[in-house]
Write a protein that holds these residues in place. Structure first.
Motif, PDB file in Angstrom:
ATOM      1  N   MET A 154       0.821  -1.215   0.000  1.00 22.41           N
ATOM      2  CA  MET A 154       0.000   0.000   0.000  1.00 22.41           C
ATOM      3  C   MET A 154       0.858   1.270   0.000  1.00 22.41           C
ATOM      4  SD  MET A 154      -3.190  -0.792  -0.238  1.00 22.41           S
ATOM      5  CE  MET A 154      -4.002   0.713   0.271  1.00 22.41           C
ATOM      6  N   LEU A 155       2.089   1.164   0.603  1.00 24.32           N
ATOM      7  CA  LEU A 155       2.962   2.339   0.682  1.00 24.32           C
ATOM      8  C   LEU A 155       4.067   2.294  -0.379  1.00 24.32           C
ATOM      9  CD1 LEU A 155       3.361   2.554   4.572  1.00 24.32           C
ATOM     10  CD2 LEU A 155       1.946   4.014   3.123  1.00 24.32           C
ATOM     11  N   LYS A 156       3.892   1.443  -1.378  1.00 28.19           N
ATOM     12  CA  LYS A 156       4.908   1.282  -2.423  1.00 28.19           C
ATOM     13  C   LYS A 156       5.223   2.630  -3.082  1.00 28.19           C
ATOM     14  CE  LYS A 156       6.005  -1.487  -6.509  1.00 28.19           C
ATOM     15  NZ  LYS A 156       5.504  -2.536  -7.437  1.00 28.19           N
ATOM     16  N   GLY A 157       6.514   2.951  -3.165  1.00 30.29           N
ATOM     17  CA  GLY A 157       6.931   4.217  -3.761  1.00 30.29           C
ATOM     18  C   GLY A 157       6.989   5.366  -2.778  1.00 30.29           C
ATOM     19  N   LYS A 158       6.544   5.158  -1.557  1.00 35.50           N
ATOM     20  CA  LYS A 158       6.576   6.209  -0.535  1.00 35.50           C
ATOM     21  C   LYS A 158       7.622   5.828   0.510  1.00 35.50           C
ATOM     22  CE  LYS A 158       1.687   7.308  -1.200  1.00 35.50           C
ATOM     23  NZ  LYS A 158       0.351   7.432  -0.548  1.00 35.50           N
ATOM     24  N   GLY A 159       8.894   6.109   0.173  1.00 32.16           N
ATOM     25  CA  GLY A 159       9.994   5.683   1.030  1.00 32.16           C
ATOM     26  C   GLY A 159       9.951   6.271   2.431  1.00 32.16           C
ATOM     27  N   THR A 160       9.579   7.540   2.541  1.00 27.10           N
ATOM     28  CA  THR A 160       9.524   8.186   3.857  1.00 27.10           C
ATOM     29  C   THR A 160       8.462   7.548   4.733  1.00 27.10           C
ATOM     30  OG1 THR A 160      10.247  10.262   2.855  1.00 27.10           O
ATOM     31  CG2 THR A 160       9.271  10.384   5.047  1.00 27.10           C
ATOM     32  N   PHE A 171       9.117   5.616   8.223  1.00 23.67           N
ATOM     33  CA  PHE A 171       8.463   5.994   9.468  1.00 23.67           C
ATOM     34  C   PHE A 171       7.691   4.814  10.065  1.00 23.67           C
ATOM     35  CE2 PHE A 171       4.552   7.383  11.586  1.00 23.67           C
ATOM     36  CZ  PHE A 171       5.102   8.066  12.657  1.00 23.67           C
ATOM     37  N   LEU A 172       6.992   4.077   9.194  1.00 25.73           N
ATOM     38  CA  LEU A 172       6.225   2.916   9.669  1.00 25.73           C
ATOM     39  C   LEU A 172       7.140   1.917  10.371  1.00 25.73           C
ATOM     40  CD1 LEU A 172       3.675   1.051   9.694  1.00 25.73           C
ATOM     41  CD2 LEU A 172       4.461   0.198   7.484  1.00 25.73           C
ATOM     42  N   MET A 173       8.268   1.581   9.742  1.00 26.19           N
ATOM     43  CA  MET A 173       9.165   0.588  10.337  1.00 26.19           C
ATOM     44  C   MET A 173       9.811   1.115  11.614  1.00 26.19           C
ATOM     45  SD  MET A 173       8.547  -1.858   8.390  1.00 26.19           S
ATOM     46  CE  MET A 173       9.622  -2.984   9.273  1.00 26.19           C
ATOM     47  N   ARG A 179       1.097  10.970   6.842  1.00 24.53           N
ATOM     48  CA  ARG A 179       1.537  11.421   8.150  1.00 24.53           C
ATOM     49  C   ARG A 179       2.103  12.835   8.088  1.00 24.53           C
ATOM     50  NH1 ARG A 179      -1.358   9.705  10.594  1.00 24.53           N
ATOM     51  NH2 ARG A 179      -0.200   9.725  12.542  1.00 24.53           N
ATOM     52  N   ASP A 180       2.195  13.475   9.235  1.00 29.02           N
ATOM     53  CA  ASP A 180       2.687  14.847   9.346  1.00 29.02           C
ATOM     54  C   ASP A 180       4.202  14.812   9.546  1.00 29.02           C
ATOM     55  OD1 ASP A 180       2.253  17.532  11.795  1.00 29.02           O
ATOM     56  OD2 ASP A 180       3.166  17.498   9.808  1.00 29.02           O
ATOM     57  N   PHE A 181       4.977  15.236   8.518  1.00 30.34           N
ATOM     58  CA  PHE A 181       6.432  15.235   8.615  1.00 30.34           C
ATOM     59  C   PHE A 181       6.990  16.643   8.784  1.00 30.34           C
ATOM     60  CE2 PHE A 181       6.868  10.861   7.976  1.00 30.34           C
ATOM     61  CZ  PHE A 181       6.043  10.446   6.942  1.00 30.34           C
ATOM     62  N   THR A 182       6.157  17.594   9.219  1.00 30.96           N
ATOM     63  CA  THR A 182       6.616  18.972   9.390  1.00 30.96           C
ATOM     64  C   THR A 182       7.462  19.094  10.652  1.00 30.96           C
ATOM     65  OG1 THR A 182       4.677  19.575  10.684  1.00 30.96           O
ATOM     66  CG2 THR A 182       4.504  19.775   8.286  1.00 30.96           C
ATOM     67  N   GLY A 183       8.161  20.256  10.748  1.00 34.02           N
ATOM     68  CA  GLY A 183       8.979  20.512  11.934  1.00 34.02           C
ATOM     69  C   GLY A 183       8.155  20.561  13.197  1.00 34.02           C
ATOM     70  N   LYS A 184       6.924  21.097  13.100  1.00 34.72           N
ATOM     71  CA  LYS A 184       6.051  21.170  14.268  1.00 34.72           C
ATOM     72  C   LYS A 184       5.718  19.774  14.797  1.00 34.72           C
ATOM     73  CE  LYS A 184       1.699  23.247  15.787  1.00 34.72           C
ATOM     74  NZ  LYS A 184       0.507  24.025  15.379  1.00 34.72           N
ATOM     75  N   GLY A 185       5.404  18.885  13.859  1.00 34.19           N
ATOM     76  CA  GLY A 185       5.117  17.518  14.273  1.00 34.19           C
ATOM     77  C   GLY A 185       6.335  16.840  14.880  1.00 34.19           C
ATOM     78  N   THR A 186       7.522  17.132  14.328  1.00 36.17           N
ATOM     79  CA  THR A 186       8.756  16.549  14.852  1.00 36.17           C
ATOM     80  C   THR A 186       9.012  17.004  16.287  1.00 36.17           C
ATOM     81  OG1 THR A 186       9.704  16.486  12.632  1.00 36.17           O
ATOM     82  CG2 THR A 186      11.232  16.343  14.473  1.00 36.17           C
ATOM     83  N   LYS A 187       8.784  18.297  16.579  1.00 33.80           N
ATOM     84  CA  LYS A 187       8.990  18.811  17.932  1.00 33.80           C
ATOM     85  C   LYS A 187       8.035  18.166  18.924  1.00 33.80           C
ATOM     86  CE  LYS A 187      10.795  23.303  16.474  1.00 33.80           C
ATOM     87  NZ  LYS A 187      10.584  24.775  16.455  1.00 33.80           N
ATOM     88  N   ARG A 188       6.796  18.010  18.484  1.00 36.95           N
ATOM     89  CA  ARG A 188       5.832  17.360  19.390  1.00 36.95           C
ATOM     90  C   ARG A 188       6.297  15.938  19.732  1.00 36.95           C
ATOM     91  NH1 ARG A 188       1.798  19.575  15.946  1.00 36.95           N
ATOM     92  NH2 ARG A 188       1.509  17.493  15.016  1.00 36.95           N
TER      93      ARG A 188
END
Length: 777
Positions: free
Chosen positions: A117-123, A127-129, A254-263
């Motif tokens: 389902m996530l084929k081609g979406k490396g990021t 994150f999933l793994m 998923r949210d990969f923004t800096g704000k999400g990373t800080k949270r």
């Protein structure tokens, strides 16, 4: 839409599962064993018929089908073992291992589906793994720690198979939760979610199953097996709905923004702080805590590289709730257990706890049954039953819970037909009499039914207990014509024969070949009952050495009969002496003879040895014994601080207040107290501290494992630290090899005894050791 074959299979699955459910509720073991593989086989066939139409879901469904097929194979082996196999234990062990394998297949199923389902979406895949592996490792470490705490100090540890499937179960749970998050609430009604529920339900059940196996408990449970089959039906139903509806949807990104990373950084920091707190409070060992810290740090690095999404707050809440429940259960299990007063003054013929006839009424009732059978030439049988796995319930949950279990057993035995008469003979021992027997087949049927009564799970206040019983059977007139007392004795011996066997959950008929063993035991018992300590006993002495100086610093004494019976173990003599009322006199003789001998050695050889004397539980209830002990120590010029009174750990666990008062009195007089077999069973540390223990003898189980078992070494090291803090001396007994000797010495234990040094010997041989010194055997 479904074709005719698939519709037929769906109907058959529904009918089979309903039948399986009804048979489980009714407790029909044989029907349950048959219907389980039938239902699973139908689910497997339905999945196979649908695979060609699944498109992109094909290979994940193949992995699911393989897992279900493995379950079916295990069910078939279980069914074969239950009905036909003579090698029951080996096949049961095999099925226990096979039942673990479907979890690996379902892990492959969910992984293949997510990656496709996530084929081609490396990021997204990264994150999933990262998210799955991070929390799977942390969950694995926590459940492993809970296993160590729940297993207790004497447990050998989880097998590598259990450890692997602990991790696989957590991996499935985390991967499934990731799938639910990506599907979103608007797609919650679709078939993929139903399949997901089945897989995650199976993983949760397997986690509990694996946990019970790791503790050495019987993990089999009829209702749990029913739920396992239901989860596989859910997997199949979800797949079927996906085929019919042809649902198609995109995963929520998923949210990969800096704000999400800080949270996520803030939340991970909290978890790391909690982990440090767990290490500081001892809930987690430093090693396990560092594993979690390293895992979280790796997750944070991955988090910043990928700018991955925020942690799911619902998942955090679930984990906290699960941790709180587990912590509460651990607190309950570690509370001081108050010994219940189980000595009931029975004023009638009925046991007040269970409602069964008591031991006293058994005399009158069985005598009447015996006389009637003798007069009317009828046949009757007695079944002696002793519960297995009952003591851990008392030790872990308290005597009140143990009483509730016995009450339930009493209800079941009271529900037997009129031809049965049931008695509680004391503790967890029961006797059942079946009269007016027509043929031997009726006895075997009765034995199977009685065994089933004990095997049926007992549920009380959300606790589930799985017990069994060892059952011995003797028949009148086949085995004995004289009296019912001999018949009971025969049945009792047959029961102990089952108890000593590998399969304690079973029954055995009395065999005439057992008579020789019974006669031998009776002869020994009669000899002890008629013995005179001053004339018929001799003491054996076993040296205790200081490893640093290789000198004998102490001696432990053991009573033996003289003559041809000198090889009979004190472990056999003492219980028989207690039963026949000889223990008080024998105990005084042991004290007098050993005091006199040690006093002579002190004068002759200048050796002020520590003297260790084993105490019988009856001596702790004898108020006059301490006075005799103190008087004789003065008479022979021995200081009380060189006299060590050895007490069994079982006595400490079950000690009444009067016995603890006696131990405190011993301590106040200056005598030293030693606790033997420490680490071999569960022990209440508050009793250990309150009773003034000066010495600890390590359990032989710990000694035997010190060479190779790392967990044993860690446990002994913990005992050494605790003992040092409490001012308690640790002694190693049962040292048999030089490697054990060296390993224990390297750990700081300097006081040892065992066959490597010397077996218990007569006085003249011990004097030779005193004069010539110790030579390792």
């Amino acid at each position: 839409m479904l074709n005719k074959l698939e519709k037929s299979l769906v109907v058959l699955i529904a009918i089979s599962f309903v039948s399986y459910f009804v048979s489980t509720v009714m407790g029909n073991d044989y029907l349950m064993d048959l219907l389980s593989p039938v239902t699973v086989a139908l689910v497997f066939i339905l999945l196979l018929s649908e695979i060609p139409r699944l498109g992109p879901f094909k290979w994940s469904t193949v992995a699911m089908a393989v897992g279900i097929a493995i379950w079916f194979v295990a069910d078939v082996i279980y069914l074969y073992a239950d009905f036909y196999s003579e090698n029951y234990d080996a096949l049961m062990a095999l099925t226990d291992d096979i039942y673990l394998l479907p979890d690996a297949c379902f892990a492959m199923c969910i992984s293949i589906y997510m990656l496709s389902m996530l084929k081609g979406k490396g990021t997204e895949i990264a994150f999933l793994m990262a998210n799955t592996l991070c929390f799977s490792i942390c969950g694995f470490v926590m459940i492993y720690r809970f296993h160590v705490i729940a297993a207790g100090p004497g447990h050998s540890g989880a097998h590598w198979k259990e450890l692997i499937f602990f991790f696989i179960s957590f991996y499935i749970i985390m991967m499934d939760l990731g799938l639910l998050i990506r599907i979103g609430t608007k797609n919650i009604h679709r078939g993929t979610v139903i399949t997901n529920i089945g897989i995650i339900g199976y993983a949760v059940l397997d986690l509990e199953y694996d946990f019970m196996r790791a503790l050495g408990h019987d993990a089999e449970n009829d209702y749990a097996n029913l739920l396992y089959v239901l989860t596989m039906i859910f997997m199949c139903v979800g797949t079927t709905i996906q085929i019919c509806k042809k649902y198609d949807f995109e995963f929520i990104e998923r949210d990969f923004t800096g704000k999400g990373t800080k949270r996520r950084f803030f939340l991970i920091a909290i978890f790391m702080f909690i982990d440090v707190g767990f290490m500081m409070t001892g809930i987690l060992t430093q090693t396990l805590g560092m594993y979690i810290l390293i895992t979280f740090m790796s997750y944070l690095i991955t988090n910043y590289v990928l700018h991955s999404s925020h942690l799911n707050e619902e998942l955090i809440m679930q984990q906290k709730e699960q941790n709180a429940v587990l912590e509460e259960r651990i607190k309950e299990k570690t509370k001081d257990l108050q010994s219940a007063n189980d000595q009931l003054v029975t004023l009638s013929s009925t046991d007040m706890l269970t409602g069964l006839y008591n031991r006293r009424s058994a005399v009158e009732i069985l005598e009447k049954i015996h006389n009637e059978a003798k007069t009317e030439r009828k046949t009757y049988a007695v079944f002696c039953a002793d519960l297995n796995h009952f003591k851990p319930i008392n030790d872990t949950y308290g005597h009140e819970m143990g009483d509730n279990v016995l009450i339930e057993i009493g209800k079941r035995l009271n529900s037997l037909p009129e031809k049965f008469t049931s008695f509680r003979m004391g503790g967890d021992e029961f006797l059942i009499c079946l009269k007016d027997i027509k043929d031997h087949e009726e006895i075997e049927t009765a034995a199977d039914n009685i065994r089933g009564l004990f095997n049926q799970s007992i549920i009380h206040d959300n606790y589930i207990f799985n017990l069994s019983a060892s059952i011995g059977i003797a028949i009148y007139p086949d085995d004995c014509l004289e009296s019912y007392e001999i018949l009971i004795n025969y049945a009792d011996n047959a029961m102990y024969d089952v108890k000593r066997s590998a399969n304690k959950d079973g029954y055995k008929f009395f065999d005439k070949r057992m008579i020789n063993e019974i006669s031998k035991a009776q002869f020994i018992s009669k000899t002890i009952a008629n013995s005179i300590p001053e004339k018929d006993y001799i003491l054996h002495f076993q040296p205790q050495i200081d490893v640093d100086s290789n000198e004998v610093i102490g001696v432990e004494v053991f009573p033996h009969l003289r003559g041809d019976m000198e090889n009979i173990s004190p472990a056999q003599i003492i219980p028989m002496a207690e039963e026949c009322g000889l223990m008080s006199r024998l105990g005084i003789w042991i004290v007098k003879d050993s005091f006199e001998t040690v006093a002579e050695w002190k004068e002759t050889y200048g050796k002020n040895l520590e003297l260790t004397i084993n105490l019988s539980p009856l001596q702790l209830l004898d108020a006059e014994f301490i006075e005799s002990l103190e008087k004789m120590s003065k008479e022979y010029g021995l200081t009380t601080d060189r006299i060590i009174l050895d007490i069994s750990s079982n006595v400490i666990m079950g000690a009444a207040s009067s016995a603890r008062d006696t131990m405190e009195a011993f301590h106040n007089y200056g005598f030293k107290l030693s606790l033997n077999d420490f680490g071999g069973n569960s022990i209440n540390l508050s009793y250990l501290m309150n009773c003034g223990i000066n010495y600890i003898k390590l359990s032989r189980n710990l000694i035997s494992g010190v060479e190779t078992d790392k967990a044993t070494k860690v446990l002994i090291d913990s005992i050494m630290r605790f003992s040092s803090a409490m001012g308690i001396t640790v002694t190693a007994v049962g040292v048999e090899t030089e490697s054990q000797y060296k390993a224990l010495n390297d750990m700081g234990i300097t006081k040892m005894q065992g066959y490597l040094i010397s077996k218990p010997v007569r006085r003249d041989e011990f004097e030779h050791i005193l004069t010539q010194g110790v030579t390792l055997q």
